[in-house]
Design a protein around this motif. Structure first.
Motif, PDB file in Angstrom:
ATOM      1  N   MET A 288      45.906  45.844  46.023  1.00 12.21           N
ATOM      2  CA  MET A 288      44.470  46.032  45.900  1.00 12.21           C
ATOM      3  C   MET A 288      43.738  44.726  46.186  1.00 12.21           C
ATOM      4  SD  MET A 288      42.728  48.876  45.062  1.00 12.21           S
ATOM      5  CE  MET A 288      43.525  49.768  43.723  1.00 12.21           C
ATOM      6  N   GLY A 289      44.218  43.650  45.556  1.00 12.56           N
ATOM      7  CA  GLY A 289      43.553  42.364  45.721  1.00 12.56           C
ATOM      8  C   GLY A 289      43.650  41.815  47.126  1.00 12.56           C
ATOM      9  N   SER A 290      44.783  42.006  47.769  1.00 12.55           N
ATOM     10  CA  SER A 290      44.948  41.472  49.118  1.00 12.55           C
ATOM     11  C   SER A 290      44.128  42.245  50.139  1.00 12.55           C
ATOM     12  CB  SER A 290      46.421  41.479  49.521  1.00 12.55           C
ATOM     13  OG  SER A 290      46.942  42.802  49.512  1.00 12.55           O
ATOM     14  N   LEU A 291      43.978  43.569  49.942  1.00 11.15           N
ATOM     15  CA  LEU A 291      43.171  44.351  50.883  1.00 11.15           C
ATOM     16  C   LEU A 291      41.706  43.938  50.817  1.00 11.15           C
ATOM     17  CD1 LEU A 291      42.633  46.697  52.873  1.00 11.15           C
ATOM     18  CD2 LEU A 291      42.289  48.149  50.863  1.00 11.15           C
ATOM     19  N   PHE A 292      41.161  43.923  49.616  1.00 12.12           N
ATOM     20  CA  PHE A 292      39.738  43.661  49.484  1.00 12.12           C
ATOM     21  C   PHE A 292      39.420  42.169  49.516  1.00 12.12           C
ATOM     22  CE2 PHE A 292      40.080  47.949  47.423  1.00 12.12           C
ATOM     23  CZ  PHE A 292      39.529  48.629  48.502  1.00 12.12           C
ATOM     24  N   ASN A 293      40.449  41.331  49.374  1.00  8.62           N
ATOM     25  CA  ASN A 293      40.358  39.917  49.727  1.00  8.62           C
ATOM     26  C   ASN A 293      39.439  39.097  48.831  1.00  8.62           C
ATOM     27  OD1 ASN A 293      41.215  37.782  51.394  1.00  8.62           O
ATOM     28  ND2 ASN A 293      39.289  37.849  52.537  1.00  8.62           N
ATOM     29  N   GLN A 294      38.670  39.761  48.012  1.00  9.62           N
ATOM     30  CA  GLN A 294      37.702  39.047  47.191  1.00  9.62           C
ATOM     31  C   GLN A 294      37.969  39.275  45.703  1.00  9.62           C
ATOM     32  OE1 GLN A 294      35.067  37.113  48.079  1.00  9.62           O
ATOM     33  NE2 GLN A 294      35.429  37.228  50.268  1.00  9.62           N
ATOM     34  N   ALA A 295      39.191  39.681  45.336  1.00 12.25           N
ATOM     35  CA  ALA A 295      39.470  40.096  43.967  1.00 12.25           C
ATOM     36  C   ALA A 295      39.011  39.071  42.939  1.00 12.25           C
ATOM     37  CB  ALA A 295      40.957  40.377  43.801  1.00 12.25           C
ATOM     38  N   SER A 296      39.342  37.802  43.168  1.00  9.08           N
ATOM     39  CA  SER A 296      38.927  36.756  42.237  1.00  9.08           C
ATOM     40  C   SER A 296      37.830  35.876  42.814  1.00  9.08           C
ATOM     41  CB  SER A 296      40.134  35.882  41.858  1.00  9.08           C
ATOM     42  OG  SER A 296      41.105  36.638  41.169  1.00  9.08           O
ATOM     43  N   ASN A 297      37.362  36.203  44.002  1.00  3.59           N
ATOM     44  CA  ASN A 297      36.286  35.464  44.660  1.00  3.59           C
ATOM     45  C   ASN A 297      36.598  33.965  44.744  1.00  3.59           C
ATOM     46  OD1 ASN A 297      33.951  36.012  46.083  1.00  3.59           O
ATOM     47  ND2 ASN A 297      32.611  35.402  44.414  1.00  3.59           N
ATOM     48  N   GLY A 298      37.859  33.650  45.058  1.00  7.33           N
ATOM     49  CA  GLY A 298      38.262  32.262  45.211  1.00  7.33           C
ATOM     50  C   GLY A 298      38.667  31.574  43.937  1.00  7.33           C
ATOM     51  N   LEU A 299      38.603  32.278  42.807  1.00  5.72           N
ATOM     52  CA  LEU A 299      38.953  31.688  41.521  1.00  5.72           C
ATOM     53  C   LEU A 299      40.381  32.048  41.141  1.00  5.72           C
ATOM     54  CD1 LEU A 299      35.641  32.535  39.634  1.00  5.72           C
ATOM     55  CD2 LEU A 299      36.253  30.357  40.708  1.00  5.72           C
ATOM     56  N   ARG A 300      40.970  31.247  40.279  1.00  4.05           N
ATOM     57  CA  ARG A 300      42.336  31.477  39.837  1.00  4.05           C
ATOM     58  C   ARG A 300      42.366  32.483  38.693  1.00  4.05           C
ATOM     59  NH1 ARG A 300      46.333  26.821  37.190  1.00  4.05           N
ATOM     60  NH2 ARG A 300      48.076  28.223  36.702  1.00  4.05           N
ATOM     61  N   GLY A 301      43.383  33.342  38.702  1.00  6.51           N
ATOM     62  CA  GLY A 301      43.643  34.196  37.555  1.00  6.51           C
ATOM     63  C   GLY A 301      42.947  35.537  37.613  1.00  6.51           C
ATOM     64  N   PHE A 302      43.348  36.404  36.687  1.00  6.79           N
ATOM     65  CA  PHE A 302      42.775  37.741  36.591  1.00  6.79           C
ATOM     66  C   PHE A 302      42.940  38.234  35.161  1.00  6.79           C
ATOM     67  CE2 PHE A 302      47.047  37.774  38.279  1.00  6.79           C
ATOM     68  CZ  PHE A 302      47.719  38.754  37.559  1.00  6.79           C
ATOM     69  N   LYS A 303      42.551  39.456  34.929  1.00  4.81           N
ATOM     70  CA  LYS A 303      42.489  40.073  33.606  1.00  4.81           C
ATOM     71  C   LYS A 303      43.717  39.756  32.752  1.00  4.81           C
ATOM     72  CE  LYS A 303      41.618  44.660  31.567  1.00  4.81           C
ATOM     73  NZ  LYS A 303      41.262  46.049  31.893  1.00  4.81           N
ATOM     74  N   ARG A 304      43.471  39.511  31.466  1.00  3.52           N
ATOM     75  CA  ARG A 304      44.467  39.157  30.444  1.00  3.52           C
ATOM     76  C   ARG A 304      44.879  37.685  30.491  1.00  3.52           C
ATOM     77  NH1 ARG A 304      45.590  44.481  31.538  1.00  3.52           N
ATOM     78  NH2 ARG A 304      45.417  45.816  29.688  1.00  3.52           N
ATOM     79  N   GLY A 305      44.263  36.912  31.336  1.00  4.28           N
ATOM     80  CA  GLY A 305      44.429  35.472  31.314  1.00  4.28           C
ATOM     81  C   GLY A 305      43.108  34.822  30.951  1.00  4.28           C
ATOM     82  N   LEU A 306      43.093  33.478  30.910  1.00  5.39           N
ATOM     83  CA  LEU A 306      41.849  32.791  30.559  1.00  5.39           C
ATOM     84  C   LEU A 306      41.456  31.744  31.608  1.00  5.39           C
ATOM     85  CD1 LEU A 306      42.149  32.352  26.672  1.00  5.39           C
ATOM     86  CD2 LEU A 306      40.856  34.063  27.952  1.00  5.39           C
ATOM     87  N   TYR A 307      41.956  31.925  32.837  1.00  9.82           N
ATOM     88  CA  TYR A 307      41.454  31.108  33.936  1.00  9.82           C
ATOM     89  C   TYR A 307      40.127  31.697  34.422  1.00  9.82           C
ATOM     90  CZ  TYR A 307      46.080  28.952  33.864  1.00  9.82           C
ATOM     91  OH  TYR A 307      47.224  28.289  33.474  1.00  9.82           O
ATOM     92  N   GLU A 308      39.434  30.953  35.265  1.00 13.59           N
ATOM     93  CA  GLU A 308      38.073  31.336  35.651  1.00 13.59           C
ATOM     94  C   GLU A 308      37.999  32.694  36.339  1.00 13.59           C
ATOM     95  OE1 GLU A 308      34.977  29.025  35.172  1.00 13.59           O
ATOM     96  OE2 GLU A 308      36.531  28.901  33.619  1.00 13.59           O
ATOM     97  N   GLY A 309      39.022  33.057  37.109  1.00 13.39           N
ATOM     98  CA  GLY A 309      39.010  34.354  37.772  1.00 13.39           C
ATOM     99  C   GLY A 309      39.030  35.521  36.815  1.00 13.39           C
TER     100      GLY A 309
END
Length: 474
Positions: A288-309
């Motif tokens: 999903m993230g690779s297709l839409f390419n903007q999943a984290s909008n250039g930020l690190r991390g995703f849900k269930r973490g505490l990085y900016e993404g």
């Protein structure tokens, strides 16, 4: 009548009004739209190219878009609880997802002060439409016990995973959607009913100050949609098509909401805030993230973490004539700022026992600077407890009780790619002190380990939790 006599009568008629002084403006309506799992990169105004979001893009053009708007924390229940109570996750009574039987999450306690209670005290009509997830109806977390006059939608987060549900709730009444038994898979797309209820409620309360917490379930998984629309023939997987269609469906419903406010003549007296409840749900390496390419909008991390993404989410403010049009701001704010913001807009002075961790954003929303503060703080209790804080340009992350404290310079490295902890031990020590200061101990949320009663390994454990909560509330 001569011109002089007409002017004399006009001036004479105005004397009582002049003696009364200036007429106080009516407080604005407030609508907070919380999308479940939408990310910055899902919207065209944040750079998305494959998913159509014309209404939200227009909302950003006519309002202000935020690049550093922070959620409460990065899963549903604690993020919503932070928004509702005005407390960051070191003080909030809910700091992780914690299911209790028969359905629902660990309830907000009776003593919690909520944004709905504050606005209700200020004379507002209040409603929550969509997903609640902060306590079932026979607990202290019942939305109708926490300041809301009306509720429609899903009480339970797990039930909200289905967009063709067995039932929804209208206040306390269970509305069966799958026949008389309420057990089989439904045929009604829930967002149809949720959107209808939200629009009808706005129409009903158009002439009085109102607060609507519109907690959309879109585009949270499962990725289900009743119409793939423009994506039906895309060379994508079914989940990818459905996700794109969910985001576009959410966008069209936002368009209807704003059109309704204009039609009713109340847009200029209504603040609409749109936000996700966390950052991206997907790794950029996922399908999903690779297709839409903007999943984290250039930020690190995703849900269930505490990085900016994971922490920064899509956020737009719209209030024609008050919120500056076309503004883009990178100044930070967080969910716990919304309660004091609403209180100031309503002209309500918070009492000593209603203090929050937030600061009012009213001047910021109107085009001023964001309020200054010493730090932002987050913790999350899913698997091992984790912590993070931002102070000035510095961001610290601690991924577990025994983990080292990582340190990043967000000004030069918003993607958190280079750990500077070894070079700046004094900043690491400052972060350690913030984490210690910001965390209030709570037996449900220790920073050491997961307590046994939160381990969801058996029905017996659930029953023990339910009994413990019932006993505590008796």
């Amino acid at each position: 009548m001569s011109a002089n006599k007409w002017l004399f009568r006009l001036l004479f008629s105005c004397i009582p009004l002049l003696m009364l002084g200036p007429v106080k403006a009516a407080p604005p309506n407030i609508i907070f739209v919380l999308s479940d799992d939408v990310a910055q990169g899902d919207l065209g105004c944040y750079g998305q190219k494959l998913i159509a979001t014309p209404n939200l893009d227009r909302m950003a053009e006519q309002g202000t878009r935020y690049l550093s708007a922070y959620c409460g924390t990065t899963v549903c229940a604690p993020s919503r609880s932070s928004l509702i109570t005005g407390l960051h996750s070191g003080h909030c009574p809910i700091r992780g997802n914690f299911e209790v039987p028969p359905e629902g999450q660990l309830p907000l306690p009776a003593e919690a002060t909520t944004i709905a209670e504050v606005l209700k005290s200020a004379g507002y009509q209040t409603a929550c439409v969509g997903k609640w997830g902060m306590g079932f109806f026979d607990t202290t977390g019942d939305p109708l016990k926490q300041g809301f006059d009306h509720f429609f939608g899903y009480n339970c987060q797990r039930e909200a995973h289905s967009y063709f549900p067995r039932y929804l709730y209208n206040d306390h009444e269970k509305i069966l959607l799958a026949g008389n038994d309420g057990k089989s898979i439904g045929k009604t797309y829930s967002q149809e009913l949720i959107q209808e209820d939200a629009i009808n409620w706005i129409r009903k309360h158009r002439s009085q100050p109102f607060f609507l917490f519109y907690a959309l379930t879109l585009p949270h998984g499962r990725h289900e949609i009743n119409d793939l629309g423009q994506y039906v023939n895309k060379p994508w997987s079914n989940s990818q098509k459905a996700y794109a269609a969910q985001v576009t469906r959410m966008d069209s419903d936002m368009g209807e909401l704003m059109s309704t406010l204009k039609e009713l003549g109340i847009a200029e007296n209504t603040l609409v805030l749109f936000s996700g409840d966390n950052g991206s749900s997907f790794s950029t390496k996922s399908k999903m993230g690779s297709l839409f390419n903007q999943a984290s909008n250039g930020l690190r991390g995703f849900k269930r973490g505490l990085y900016e993404g994971a922490l920064r989410q899509a956020a737009i403010a719209w209030w024609p004539g008050t919120v500056p049009a076309g503004r883009v701001s990178d100044q930070p704010w967080a969910f716990w700022d919304i309660l004091p913001t609403a209180a100031e807009l309503a002209g309500f002075e918070l009492k000593e026992n209603e203090r929050t961790d937030g600061k009012s954003l009213v001047a910021f929303l109107k085009g001023g600077e964001a309020p200054q503060r010493d730090y932002f703080y987050w913790e999350l209790h899913e698997q091992k407890p984790i912590q993070a804080c931002r102070f000035g340009k510095w961001k610290a992350v601690k991924n577990g009780p025994n983990a080292k404290v990582e340190l990043y310079d967000l000004k030069s490295d918003p993607g958190e790619s280079t750990d500077l902890s070894a070079k700046h031990p004094e900043k690491v020590q400052q972060a350690v002190q913030i984490m210690k200061q910001a965390h209030t101990p709570d037996k449900n949320w220790p920073l050491t380990e997961i307590p046994d009663f939160r381990k969801r390994s058996s029905k017996a454990a659930w029953k023990a939790t339910r009994d413990r909560l019932k006993k505590a509330s008796d």
